[in-house]
Motif scaffolding. Sequence first.
Motif, PDB file in Angstrom:
ATOM      1  N   ALA A   1       0.878  -1.379   0.141  1.00  0.00           N
ATOM      2  CA  ALA A   1       0.041  -0.042   0.183  1.00  0.00           C
ATOM      3  C   ALA A   1       0.768   1.344  -0.047  1.00  0.00           C
ATOM      4  O   ALA A   1       0.463   2.174   0.573  1.00  0.00           O
ATOM      5  CB  ALA A   1      -1.038   0.044   1.077  1.00  0.00           C
ATOM      6  N   GLY A   2       1.752   1.174  -0.804  1.00  0.00           N
ATOM      7  CA  GLY A   2       2.827   2.406  -0.872  1.00  0.00           C
ATOM      8  C   GLY A   2       3.782   2.611   0.320  1.00  0.00           C
ATOM      9  O   GLY A   2       4.742   3.318  -0.114  1.00  0.00           O
ATOM     10  N   VAL A   3       3.944   1.604   1.421  1.00  0.00           N
ATOM     11  CA  VAL A   3       4.977   1.905   2.153  1.00  0.00           C
ATOM     12  C   VAL A   3       5.921   0.802   2.063  1.00  0.00           C
ATOM     13  O   VAL A   3       5.512  -0.478   1.733  1.00  0.00           O
ATOM     14  CB  VAL A   3       4.295   1.481   3.510  1.00  0.00           C
ATOM     15  CG1 VAL A   3       5.272   1.522   4.648  1.00  0.00           C
ATOM     16  CG2 VAL A   3       2.972   2.775   3.729  1.00  0.00           C
ATOM     17  N   SER A   4       7.267   0.946   1.859  1.00  0.00           N
ATOM     18  CA  SER A   4       8.292   0.024   1.568  1.00  0.00           C
ATOM     19  C   SER A   4       8.602  -0.686   3.188  1.00  0.00           C
ATOM     20  O   SER A   4       8.814   0.131   4.207  1.00  0.00           O
ATOM     21  CB  SER A   4       9.657   0.685   1.290  1.00  0.00           C
ATOM     22  OG  SER A   4       9.435   1.252  -0.324  1.00  0.00           O
ATOM     23  N   LEU A   5       8.738  -2.056   3.344  1.00  0.00           N
ATOM     24  CA  LEU A   5       9.059  -2.872   4.362  1.00  0.00           C
ATOM     25  C   LEU A   5      10.193  -3.595   3.931  1.00  0.00           C
ATOM     26  O   LEU A   5      10.083  -4.406   2.992  1.00  0.00           O
ATOM     27  CB  LEU A   5       7.650  -3.681   4.665  1.00  0.00           C
ATOM     28  CG  LEU A   5       6.294  -2.966   4.946  1.00  0.00           C
ATOM     29  CD1 LEU A   5       5.269  -3.712   5.066  1.00  0.00           C
ATOM     30  CD2 LEU A   5       6.663  -1.781   6.065  1.00  0.00           C
ATOM     31  N   ASP A   6      11.434  -3.198   4.691  1.00  0.00           N
ATOM     32  CA  ASP A   6      12.696  -4.203   4.344  1.00  0.00           C
ATOM     33  C   ASP A   6      12.504  -5.457   5.696  1.00  0.00           C
ATOM     34  O   ASP A   6      11.850  -5.267   6.567  1.00  0.00           O
ATOM     35  CB  ASP A   6      13.677  -3.382   4.992  1.00  0.00           C
ATOM     36  CG  ASP A   6      13.880  -2.274   3.553  1.00  0.00           C
ATOM     37  OD1 ASP A   6      13.824  -2.542   2.423  1.00  0.00           O
ATOM     38  OD2 ASP A   6      14.272  -1.065   4.230  1.00  0.00           O
TER      39      ASP A   6
ATOM     40  N   ALA B   1      -6.105  -1.099   9.466  1.00  0.00           N
ATOM     41  CA  ALA B   1      -5.795  -1.317   8.185  1.00  0.00           C
ATOM     42  C   ALA B   1      -6.034  -2.799   7.888  1.00  0.00           C
ATOM     43  O   ALA B   1      -5.970  -3.106   6.688  1.00  0.00           O
ATOM     44  CB  ALA B   1      -4.318  -0.960   7.862  1.00  0.00           C
ATOM     45  N   GLU B   2      -6.269  -3.579   8.778  1.00  0.00           N
ATOM     46  CA  GLU B   2      -6.394  -5.042   8.598  1.00  0.00           C
ATOM     47  C   GLU B   2      -7.219  -5.291   7.513  1.00  0.00           C
ATOM     48  O   GLU B   2      -6.976  -6.177   6.569  1.00  0.00           O
ATOM     49  CB  GLU B   2      -6.759  -5.633   9.957  1.00  0.00           C
ATOM     50  CG  GLU B   2      -6.399  -7.310   9.711  1.00  0.00           C
ATOM     51  CD  GLU B   2      -6.653  -7.994  10.799  1.00  0.00           C
ATOM     52  OE1 GLU B   2      -7.084  -9.093  10.892  1.00  0.00           O
ATOM     53  OE2 GLU B   2      -6.202  -7.667  11.885  1.00  0.00           O
ATOM     54  N   PRO B   3      -8.302  -5.078   7.251  1.00  0.00           N
ATOM     55  CA  PRO B   3      -9.451  -5.253   6.462  1.00  0.00           C
ATOM     56  C   PRO B   3      -8.896  -4.868   4.901  1.00  0.00           C
ATOM     57  O   PRO B   3      -9.010  -5.589   4.020  1.00  0.00           O
ATOM     58  CB  PRO B   3     -10.588  -4.715   6.693  1.00  0.00           C
ATOM     59  CG  PRO B   3     -10.662  -4.380   8.141  1.00  0.00           C
ATOM     60  CD  PRO B   3      -9.295  -4.181   8.404  1.00  0.00           C
ATOM     61  N   PHE B   4      -8.561  -3.804   4.949  1.00  0.00           N
ATOM     62  CA  PHE B   4      -7.779  -3.151   3.434  1.00  0.00           C
ATOM     63  C   PHE B   4      -6.620  -4.373   3.036  1.00  0.00           C
ATOM     64  O   PHE B   4      -6.551  -4.789   2.119  1.00  0.00           O
ATOM     65  CB  PHE B   4      -7.526  -1.933   3.849  1.00  0.00           C
ATOM     66  CG  PHE B   4      -6.575  -1.551   2.469  1.00  0.00           C
ATOM     67  CD1 PHE B   4      -7.232  -1.011   1.293  1.00  0.00           C
ATOM     68  CD2 PHE B   4      -5.251  -1.349   2.705  1.00  0.00           C
ATOM     69  CE1 PHE B   4      -6.377  -0.684   0.285  1.00  0.00           C
ATOM     70  CE2 PHE B   4      -4.147  -0.615   1.918  1.00  0.00           C
ATOM     71  CZ  PHE B   4      -4.800  -0.618   0.482  1.00  0.00           C
ATOM     72  N   VAL B   5      -5.675  -4.274   4.080  1.00  0.00           N
ATOM     73  CA  VAL B   5      -4.289  -5.194   3.772  1.00  0.00           C
ATOM     74  C   VAL B   5      -4.648  -6.574   3.397  1.00  0.00           C
ATOM     75  O   VAL B   5      -4.056  -7.082   2.547  1.00  0.00           O
ATOM     76  CB  VAL B   5      -3.525  -4.898   5.110  1.00  0.00           C
ATOM     77  CG1 VAL B   5      -2.385  -6.116   4.933  1.00  0.00           C
ATOM     78  CG2 VAL B   5      -3.080  -3.572   5.182  1.00  0.00           C
ATOM     79  N   ARG B   6      -5.784  -6.954   4.290  1.00  0.00           N
ATOM     80  CA  ARG B   6      -6.057  -8.608   3.670  1.00  0.00           C
ATOM     81  C   ARG B   6      -6.738  -8.487   2.465  1.00  0.00           C
ATOM     82  O   ARG B   6      -6.317  -9.459   1.638  1.00  0.00           O
ATOM     83  CB  ARG B   6      -7.172  -9.016   4.697  1.00  0.00           C
ATOM     84  CG  ARG B   6      -7.607 -10.495   4.252  1.00  0.00           C
ATOM     85  CD  ARG B   6      -8.716 -10.937   5.434  1.00  0.00           C
ATOM     86  NE  ARG B   6      -7.977 -11.522   6.479  1.00  0.00           N
ATOM     87  CZ  ARG B   6      -7.989 -11.056   7.815  1.00  0.00           C
ATOM     88  NH1 ARG B   6      -8.875 -10.088   7.824  1.00  0.00           N
ATOM     89  NH2 ARG B   6      -7.365 -11.543   8.742  1.00  0.00           N
TER      90      ARG B   6
END
Length: 148
Positions: A57-62, A118-123
């Motif tokens: 969702a536009g956020v980079s996670l390393d 954010a959980e429902p969106f992320v799922r």
Amino acid sequence: MVTVSETIYVNAPVENVFTYLDDPYHHIEITPSLVEVRNVEPLDNGGKRADHTYRMAGVSLDGELVEILHEENQRLNFELRGQLEGDLDLRFTEENDGTRVSYAATYKLPGRVLSRLAEPFVRRYNQRELRTTLQNLKDRLEVDAPSQ
């Protein structure tokens, strides 16, 4: 915790599908939000570990991906470490002349408030992502018979 899972039939031998997915660099070819795979190292169990950057969702996670279970032509299980923590489980079953691939991802979103909101969106986002990844795998590995 967020859990998503999908299965797909790939018209390719299980050995080909397993070998392809056992290479972390191939995941960047089929996973739309996987931005980078780097520092791949072999492990004593036959698996691999790699650093990666995933964009959600536009956020980079390393993070780090460590293959904790490596069962030749049957199963790959990875532990996600870093900003995104969880587990990726891939299972391979011979079916007809091809392979049934089952892919499940379970992970914890960073931040308590963010994860709850954010959980429902992320799922939904990651379910689409997983579906696309498996379709890309199918498209990449299935080869039509040459026409004569």
